[in-house]
Scaffold this motif. Structure first.
Motif, mmCIF file in Angstrom:
data_model
loop_
_atom_site.group_PDB
_atom_site.id
_atom_site.type_symbol
_atom_site.label_atom_id
_atom_site.label_comp_id
_atom_site.label_asym_id
_atom_site.label_seq_id
_atom_site.Cartn_x
_atom_site.Cartn_y
_atom_site.Cartn_z
ATOM 1 N N MET A 1 -1.379 8.037 0.257
ATOM 2 C CA MET A 1 -1.771 7.649 1.764
ATOM 3 C C MET A 1 -2.830 6.672 1.625
ATOM 4 N N THR A 2 -3.081 5.777 2.701
ATOM 5 C CA THR A 2 -3.959 4.696 2.680
ATOM 6 C C THR A 2 -4.625 4.705 4.018
ATOM 7 N N PRO A 12 -1.598 0.437 -1.645
ATOM 8 C CA PRO A 12 -0.631 0.605 -2.949
ATOM 9 C C PRO A 12 0.778 0.525 -2.463
ATOM 10 N N LEU A 13 1.411 0.158 -3.335
ATOM 11 C CA LEU A 13 3.014 -0.023 -3.321
ATOM 12 C C LEU A 13 3.681 0.632 -4.288
ATOM 13 N N LEU A 14 4.994 0.885 -4.218
ATOM 14 C CA LEU A 14 5.778 1.876 -4.979
ATOM 15 C C LEU A 14 6.107 1.206 -6.313
ATOM 16 N N GLY A 15 5.600 2.120 -7.524
ATOM 17 C CA GLY A 15 5.892 1.533 -8.760
ATOM 18 C C GLY A 15 7.156 2.600 -9.309
ATOM 19 N N THR A 44 5.593 -7.965 -8.119
ATOM 20 C CA THR A 44 6.941 -8.590 -7.521
ATOM 21 C C THR A 44 6.923 -8.430 -6.078
ATOM 22 N N ILE A 45 6.768 -7.298 -5.592
ATOM 23 C CA ILE A 45 6.838 -7.264 -4.009
ATOM 24 C C ILE A 45 5.795 -8.071 -3.386
ATOM 25 N N PRO A 65 16.780 -1.436 2.601
ATOM 26 C CA PRO A 65 15.660 -1.280 2.257
ATOM 27 C C PRO A 65 15.469 -0.338 1.147
ATOM 28 N N GLY A 66 16.606 0.481 0.857
ATOM 29 C CA GLY A 66 16.485 1.488 -0.244
ATOM 30 C C GLY A 66 15.511 2.458 -0.149
ATOM 31 N N LEU A 67 14.726 2.706 -1.075
ATOM 32 C CA LEU A 67 13.608 3.691 -1.240
ATOM 33 C C LEU A 67 12.211 3.269 -0.507
ATOM 34 N N GLY A 68 12.269 1.988 -0.128
ATOM 35 C CA GLY A 68 11.216 1.368 0.486
ATOM 36 C C GLY A 68 10.207 0.443 -0.125
ATOM 37 N N SER A 69 10.507 0.290 -1.239
ATOM 38 C CA SER A 69 9.387 -0.509 -1.768
ATOM 39 C C SER A 69 8.973 -2.158 -1.269
#
Length: 292
Positions: A1-2, A12-15, A44-45, A65-69
């Motif tokens: 959460m942010t 934070p972004l998805l790793g 990269t995002i 969008p896939g998993l949303g990264s």
């Protein structure tokens, strides 16, 4: 959460860990059929979002969008995101991911369950396209969206690197062909960078390329887009043929093709690889009878 107070650069972004966890939760494994390669690197995002030059007031269209990264990065930069996802499981999971990682942005996204090649209407008019596109349909998807959504003024897409080179190639280049010319009908396309293989899960066997585009008006012509594209398809159907020979079927004979080419100011012995989209438009127009 942010918290809403965090800046996009610190959100934070998805790793890799989060991506694999989310995939496991819904029983998803990336499939070659859908061309799924999920980005697992936050830097990269951020690079993609920065290169896309998104205005804070824009509505961005994301395909796959896939998993949303990438989606999270786009929500940090844009006012609204419209995400078109073909996989019903992924489409259902995305709002949950947004709620968990960007709760303040829950109302800033529309998730559309659809094949991007079939979409002709969206819940909001996008002004930018930013997407990590499946390699096998990248060019048709971009051309389809530019055709059906004139509101798209610019964008950045990630595609297979060799596809990127074809999309941005100019006349005379070895990689110049149908994607180059049809893309040039709608926009100016440019290479905006190369992305390595190790930032994806699963890792592809070739680097990815970033293609940026800025929409412009098509060449001034009496010919329709369909008529011009028919000439382009004919010219490149057999690349080694001269335009006189390659366009014989389209024109109703080689002699007639030569007539149209000369009217358009194009050398009949030239090949399609050396002429630009404006010349293709003139050839198409030459076949249209002059009205009184």
């Amino acid at each position: 959460m942010t918290s809403p107070e965090q800046s996009p650069a610190t959100q934070p972004l998805l790793g890799a860990t989060e991506i694999r966890r989310l995939a496991e939760e819904i029983g998803v494994r990336p499939t070659k059929t859908l061309g799924q390669n999920f980005v697992i690197d936050g830097n990269t995002i951020r690079r993609i979002v920065t290169a896309a030059n998104i205005d804070p007031e824009e509505t961005v269209l994301e395909v796959g969008p896939g998993l949303g990264s990438l989606t999270l990065g786009l929500l940090d930069a844009a006012k609204h995101v419209v995400a078109v996802e073909i996989d019903p499981v992924l489409a259902a999971k995305l709002p949950e991911t947004i709620a968990a990682f960007r709760p303040e942005k829950v109302g800033s996204i529309d998730v559309v369950l659809s094949d991007a090649m079939r979409v002709t209407e969206l819940p909001a008019q996008p002004t930018a396209l930013v997407a990590n596109l499946p390699y096998n349909v990248a060019v048709p998807v971009v051309l389809h969206l530019l055709e059906h959504f004139p509101s798209l003024q610019h964008g950045l897409v990630m595609v297979q690197d060799e596809v990127a080179d074809r999309m941005v190639a100019g006349p005379g280049s070895k990689t110049y062909g149908v994607p180059s010319v049809k893309g040039a009908w709608y926009s100016h396309m440019r290479k905006a960078g190369v992305i390595g293989m190790n930032v994806f899960w699963p890792a592809p066997k070739i680097n990815s390329g970033l293609v940026g585009f800025t929409r412009h008006e098509p060449p001034a012509t009496r010919a329709s887009r369909e008529e011009v594209f028919a000439v382009i398809d004919g010219a490149f159907a057999q690349r080694r043929k001269t335009l006189r020979a390659a366009l014989a079927g389209w024109a109703g004979g080689a002699a007639q093709a030569e007539t149209y080419l000369r009217q358009a100011g194009v050398d009949p012995s030239a090949r399609g690889e050396v002429i630009d989209v404006a010349a293709f438009a003139r050839i198409a127009e030459a076949k249209i009878p002059m009205t009184a």
